[in-house]
Write a protein that holds these residues in place. Sequence first.
Motif, PDB file in Angstrom:
ATOM      1  N   ALA A   1       0.822  -1.214   0.000  1.00 53.96           N
ATOM      2  CA  ALA A   1       0.000   0.000   0.000  1.00 53.96           C
ATOM      3  C   ALA A   1       0.854   1.261   0.000  1.00 53.96           C
ATOM      4  N   GLY A   2       2.089   1.153  -0.512  1.00 50.38           N
ATOM      5  CA  GLY A   2       2.952   2.318  -0.600  1.00 50.38           C
ATOM      6  C   GLY A   2       3.701   2.629   0.683  1.00 50.38           C
ATOM      7  N   ASP A   3       3.884   1.643   1.560  1.00 45.71           N
ATOM      8  CA  ASP A   3       4.627   1.843   2.806  1.00 45.71           C
ATOM      9  C   ASP A   3       6.067   1.379   2.606  1.00 45.71           C
ATOM     10  N   TYR A   4       6.931   2.323   2.238  1.00 53.12           N
ATOM     11  CA  TYR A   4       8.309   1.983   1.919  1.00 53.12           C
ATOM     12  C   TYR A   4       9.149   1.821   3.177  1.00 53.12           C
ATOM     13  N   ALA A   5       9.987   0.799   3.181  1.00 58.46           N
ATOM     14  CA  ALA A   5      10.801   0.482   4.343  1.00 58.46           C
ATOM     15  C   ALA A   5      11.967   1.458   4.460  1.00 58.46           C
ATOM     16  N   ARG A   6      12.260   1.851   5.695  1.00 56.99           N
ATOM     17  CA  ARG A   6      13.455   2.649   5.961  1.00 56.99           C
ATOM     18  C   ARG A   6      14.667   1.744   6.134  1.00 56.99           C
ATOM     19  N   SER A   7      14.412   0.521   6.605  1.00 53.59           N
ATOM     20  CA  SER A   7      15.494  -0.430   6.829  1.00 53.59           C
ATOM     21  C   SER A   7      15.337  -1.625   5.906  1.00 53.59           C
ATOM     22  N   LEU A   8      16.442  -2.318   5.698  1.00 53.17           N
ATOM     23  CA  LEU A   8      16.460  -3.470   4.795  1.00 53.17           C
ATOM     24  C   LEU A   8      15.525  -4.571   5.287  1.00 53.17           C
ATOM     25  N   HIS A   9      14.754  -5.123   4.351  1.00 54.28           N
ATOM     26  CA  HIS A   9      13.872  -6.247   4.653  1.00 54.28           C
ATOM     27  C   HIS A   9      14.191  -7.413   3.711  1.00 54.28           C
TER      28      HIS A   9
END
Length: 269
Positions: free
Chosen positions: A175-183
């Motif tokens: 839903a457009g929730d971009y990660a700040r940290s690596l996943h």
Amino acid sequence: MRRPFVRVLALAAAAAAIPLVSSATPAAADVVIGGYPAEISKSPWTVALSSRDLFGGTRAGQFCGGVVVGRSTVLTAAHCLSEAVLGAPPERIRDLKVIAGRGDLLSTAGQEIPVRSVWVNPDYDSYTNAGDFAVLTLASSLPESSVIPMAAAGDPAYQPGTEAVVYGWGDITGAGDYARSLHAARVTVMADAVCEEAYPGNTDGTYKSASMVCAGERAGGRDACQGDSGGPLVAQGKVIGLVSWGTGCGLAGSPGVYTRVSYIVRTVS
């Protein structure tokens, strides 16, 4: 529907404000998607492509992923470096960098290394998505410990049923929730026939086994998504694919499609 996994720009001048997600609309509730936080120290070959001039500083300018396959060589997706994404040829992007050794994009860890040169596969077909890879040469070298081997043709890592992991800083919910940290997300390599049935040829693309490999779960739920383009798919200690394209994010019956690394090895050798 999702096409190649980048945040596509409406206008290059507007990108420094709020990058747009792709016109595709992912539709998975628990769908990297269905992943978990990953330690960059355990996957140092995973890097972020960055341009603050184009994408702003909110996420250190990250817009795609990449993988270190040589001390000064990074593979990524060809579509990440298209004018549709960058607004200009990549050689005209003055602040194009690779961020290495940094899991949290807003930390000061690791290095930001300028890209010295870019080679985009001239056989990349943006209609079918075949041949979706590019090679970045860095201005300075990374340690040998940051390099991951590439799986050549015939490597058992490509066998259907093999467990693999995909890495990235992209959308973690669909839903457009971009990660700040690596996943990262655990997926399964699927038979070519599965992807040929899922993608026989439509507006999303066409599955071509010579240059593509597919992975996911039959029931959906774990997948790469927007912003993960160019990132690595790793199995048995080797990189076997680069995040490329697919329909939706984590949808049942629509596995993720990756550029097959054995195709890259054959093309550039």
